[in-house]
Design a protein around this motif. Structure first.
Motif, mmCIF file in Angstrom:
data_model
loop_
_atom_site.group_PDB
_atom_site.id
_atom_site.type_symbol
_atom_site.label_atom_id
_atom_site.label_comp_id
_atom_site.label_asym_id
_atom_site.label_seq_id
_atom_site.Cartn_x
_atom_site.Cartn_y
_atom_site.Cartn_z
ATOM 1 N N PRO A 178 6.206 -6.058 13.646
ATOM 2 C CA PRO A 178 6.936 -4.791 13.577
ATOM 3 C C PRO A 178 8.370 -4.993 13.099
ATOM 4 C CG PRO A 178 6.655 -5.468 15.866
ATOM 5 C CD PRO A 178 5.970 -6.508 15.016
ATOM 6 N N GLY A 179 8.992 -3.906 12.710
ATOM 7 C CA GLY A 179 10.373 -3.959 12.216
ATOM 8 C C GLY A 179 10.468 -3.116 10.969
ATOM 9 N N CYS A 180 11.665 -2.679 10.665
ATOM 10 C CA CYS A 180 11.832 -1.807 9.496
ATOM 11 C C CYS A 180 13.085 -2.218 8.728
ATOM 12 C CB CYS A 180 11.911 -0.347 9.945
ATOM 13 S SG CYS A 180 11.970 0.838 8.588
ATOM 14 N N PRO A 181 12.992 -3.289 7.964
ATOM 15 C CA PRO A 181 11.865 -4.219 7.821
ATOM 16 C C PRO A 181 11.992 -5.388 8.794
ATOM 17 C CG PRO A 181 13.535 -4.729 6.190
ATOM 18 C CD PRO A 181 14.080 -3.587 7.001
ATOM 19 N N PRO A 182 10.905 -6.160 8.982
ATOM 20 C CA PRO A 182 11.013 -7.368 9.815
ATOM 21 C C PRO A 182 11.761 -8.468 9.070
ATOM 22 C CG PRO A 182 8.790 -7.158 8.947
ATOM 23 C CD PRO A 182 9.552 -5.955 8.471
ATOM 24 N N ARG A 183 12.277 -9.423 9.823
ATOM 25 C CA ARG A 183 13.021 -10.525 9.197
ATOM 26 C C ARG A 183 12.058 -11.569 8.615
ATOM 27 N NH1 ARG A 183 18.003 -11.262 9.776
ATOM 28 N NH2 ARG A 183 17.835 -13.535 9.768
ATOM 29 N N PRO A 184 12.479 -12.278 7.557
ATOM 30 C CA PRO A 184 11.614 -13.312 6.972
ATOM 31 C C PRO A 184 11.137 -14.339 8.001
ATOM 32 C CG PRO A 184 13.482 -12.907 5.545
ATOM 33 C CD PRO A 184 13.734 -12.117 6.788
ATOM 34 N N THR A 185 12.007 -14.718 8.947
ATOM 35 C CA THR A 185 11.605 -15.723 9.942
ATOM 36 C C THR A 185 10.431 -15.202 10.787
ATOM 37 O OG1 THR A 185 13.401 -14.836 11.272
ATOM 38 C CG2 THR A 185 13.794 -16.945 10.212
ATOM 39 N N GLU A 186 10.409 -13.892 11.060
ATOM 40 C CA GLU A 186 9.310 -13.322 11.857
ATOM 41 C C GLU A 186 8.009 -13.324 11.055
ATOM 42 O OE1 GLU A 186 11.191 -9.606 12.613
ATOM 43 O OE2 GLU A 186 12.147 -10.317 14.444
ATOM 44 N N VAL A 224 -0.179 -7.212 4.601
ATOM 45 C CA VAL A 224 -0.273 -5.803 4.215
ATOM 46 C C VAL A 224 1.068 -5.125 4.492
ATOM 47 C CG1 VAL A 224 -1.522 -3.632 4.528
ATOM 48 C CG2 VAL A 224 -2.710 -5.795 4.863
ATOM 49 N N ILE A 225 1.576 -4.488 3.456
ATOM 50 C CA ILE A 225 2.871 -3.809 3.520
ATOM 51 C C ILE A 225 2.647 -2.344 3.152
ATOM 52 C CG2 ILE A 225 5.153 -3.713 2.386
ATOM 53 C CD1 ILE A 225 4.593 -6.779 1.793
ATOM 54 N N GLY A 226 3.441 -1.451 3.709
ATOM 55 C CA GLY A 226 3.359 -0.045 3.302
ATOM 56 C C GLY A 226 2.462 0.787 4.199
ATOM 57 N N CYS A 227 2.533 2.095 3.996
ATOM 58 C CA CYS A 227 1.899 2.999 4.967
ATOM 59 C C CYS A 227 0.561 3.588 4.502
ATOM 60 C CB CYS A 227 2.878 4.082 5.371
ATOM 61 S SG CYS A 227 3.649 4.859 3.980
ATOM 62 N N CYS A 253 5.476 0.418 8.948
ATOM 63 C CA CYS A 253 4.574 1.308 8.189
ATOM 64 C C CYS A 253 3.106 0.951 8.403
ATOM 65 C CB CYS A 253 4.930 1.298 6.707
ATOM 66 S SG CYS A 253 6.381 2.283 6.329
ATOM 67 N N PRO A 254 2.667 -0.290 8.118
ATOM 68 C CA PRO A 254 1.252 -0.588 8.349
ATOM 69 C C PRO A 254 0.910 -0.817 9.819
ATOM 70 C CG PRO A 254 2.335 -2.505 7.456
ATOM 71 C CD PRO A 254 3.354 -1.415 7.449
ATOM 72 N N VAL A 255 1.908 -1.129 10.644
ATOM 73 C CA VAL A 255 1.632 -1.385 12.066
ATOM 74 C C VAL A 255 1.291 -0.076 12.783
ATOM 75 C CG1 VAL A 255 2.630 -2.144 14.274
ATOM 76 C CG2 VAL A 255 3.039 -3.477 12.196
ATOM 77 N N SER A 256 2.135 0.938 12.580
ATOM 78 C CA SER A 256 1.925 2.182 13.326
ATOM 79 C C SER A 256 2.041 3.429 12.450
ATOM 80 C CB SER A 256 2.972 2.287 14.431
ATOM 81 O OG SER A 256 4.252 2.435 13.835
ATOM 82 N N GLY A 257 2.640 3.281 11.296
ATOM 83 C CA GLY A 257 2.927 4.462 10.475
ATOM 84 C C GLY A 257 4.308 4.997 10.730
ATOM 85 N N CYS A 258 4.854 4.629 11.914
ATOM 86 C CA CYS A 258 6.219 5.021 12.270
ATOM 87 C C CYS A 258 6.446 6.520 12.003
ATOM 88 C CB CYS A 258 7.184 4.125 11.501
ATOM 89 S SG CYS A 258 8.826 4.077 12.204
ATOM 90 N N VAL A 259 7.507 6.885 11.323
ATOM 91 C CA VAL A 259 7.824 8.305 11.122
ATOM 92 C C VAL A 259 6.825 9.005 10.203
ATOM 93 C CG1 VAL A 259 10.295 8.092 11.533
ATOM 94 C CG2 VAL A 259 9.418 7.725 9.231
ATOM 95 N N PHE A 260 6.027 8.219 9.464
ATOM 96 C CA PHE A 260 5.066 8.832 8.541
ATOM 97 C C PHE A 260 3.754 9.194 9.230
ATOM 98 C CE2 PHE A 260 7.636 5.739 6.102
ATOM 99 C CZ PHE A 260 8.356 6.654 5.367
ATOM 100 N N THR A 303 0.819 -1.215 0.000
ATOM 101 C CA THR A 303 0.000 0.000 0.000
ATOM 102 C C THR A 303 0.855 1.268 0.000
ATOM 103 O OG1 THR A 303 -0.130 0.095 2.413
ATOM 104 C CG2 THR A 303 -1.820 -1.205 1.284
ATOM 105 N N GLY A 304 2.107 1.134 -0.412
ATOM 106 C CA GLY A 304 2.978 2.313 -0.475
ATOM 107 C C GLY A 304 4.182 2.138 0.414
ATOM 108 N N SER A 305 5.068 1.228 0.008
ATOM 109 C CA SER A 305 6.252 0.960 0.839
ATOM 110 C C SER A 305 7.506 1.499 0.162
ATOM 111 C CB SER A 305 6.401 -0.550 1.049
ATOM 112 O OG SER A 305 6.946 -1.140 -0.111
ATOM 113 N N CYS A 306 8.623 1.393 0.868
ATOM 114 C CA CYS A 306 9.905 1.760 0.260
ATOM 115 C C CYS A 306 10.516 0.557 -0.453
ATOM 116 C CB CYS A 306 10.860 2.253 1.342
ATOM 117 S SG CYS A 306 11.460 0.915 2.382
ATOM 118 N N ASN A 307 9.787 -0.564 -0.444
ATOM 119 C CA ASN A 307 10.185 -1.863 -1.018
ATOM 120 C C ASN A 307 11.065 -2.683 -0.085
ATOM 121 O OD1 ASN A 307 8.651 -1.401 -3.209
ATOM 122 N ND2 ASN A 307 10.295 -1.295 -4.698
ATOM 123 N N GLY A 308 11.418 -2.133 1.082
ATOM 124 C CA GLY A 308 12.221 -2.894 2.042
ATOM 125 C C GLY A 308 11.466 -4.127 2.521
#
Ligand code: SF4
Length: 152
Positions: A123-131, A63-66, A94-101, A24-29
């Motif tokens: 959560p994480g920026c970005p989270p690890r695949p295992t999570e 869901v990914i992105g802010c 980004c989708p969890v809290s919006g973080c800095v955005f 939904t609008g990520s940095c692709n991370g």
């Protein structure tokens, strides 16, 4: 349906999970981390998790992105197309809290839980695949079990 058949159905469903994902609008991370789940190193399919982008066949939506304005209605539309039982997982800050955005006057409109029900967050920026894999595996048995109980 007998108890045994129901248990069998839930067991199969909890190990045959179809996942769709929407950016939904990520940095692709976060996208890269989701794609890494498919790589031989993490091998998502060994757990019975299959990624494809047809919401009508999905059980879980990642869901990914802010949540940019262009994605608000589209995200709701995709969520409505997923048949019950279903759940959405927010991947990344980004989708969890919006973080800095997430601030006054921001162009974007996070968190994702404003737009669709979110059952779990990674959560994480970005989270690890295992999570990400752990979140899908821990959520799937719960949604299917609850659904069968509600139907009785
Ligand atoms: S959580 Fe971080 S890595 Fe993921 S989309 Fe947002 S800014 Fe990018």
């Amino acid at each position: 349906m007998t108890d045994m058949l129901q248990k069998l159905k839930n067991a199969v469903r909890s190990r045959s999970i179809h996942v769709a994902y929407v950016d939904t609008g990520s940095c692709n991370g976060c996208d890269i981390e989701v794609l890494a789940c498919l790589s031989p190193r993490y091998d998502l399919e060994q757990y019975g998790i299959y990624v494809h982008n047809n919401p009508r066949e999905a059980d879980i939506l990642l869901v990914i992105g802010c949540c940019t304005p262009q994605w608000e209605d589209k995200l709701k539309g995709i969520w409505e197309k997923i048949p019950e039982p279903k759940a959405a997982i927010a991947i990344g800050n980004c989708p969890v809290s919006g973080c800095v955005f997430n601030r006054e006057g921001s162009y974007v409109n996070p968190p994702a839980s404003k737009h669709i029900p979110i059952a779990a967050s990674v959560p994480g920026c970005p989270p690890r695949p295992t999570e990400i894999i752990r979140a899908v595996l821990s959520l799937a048995p719960t949604i299917f079990a609850d659904y069968e109980e509600k139907r009785q």
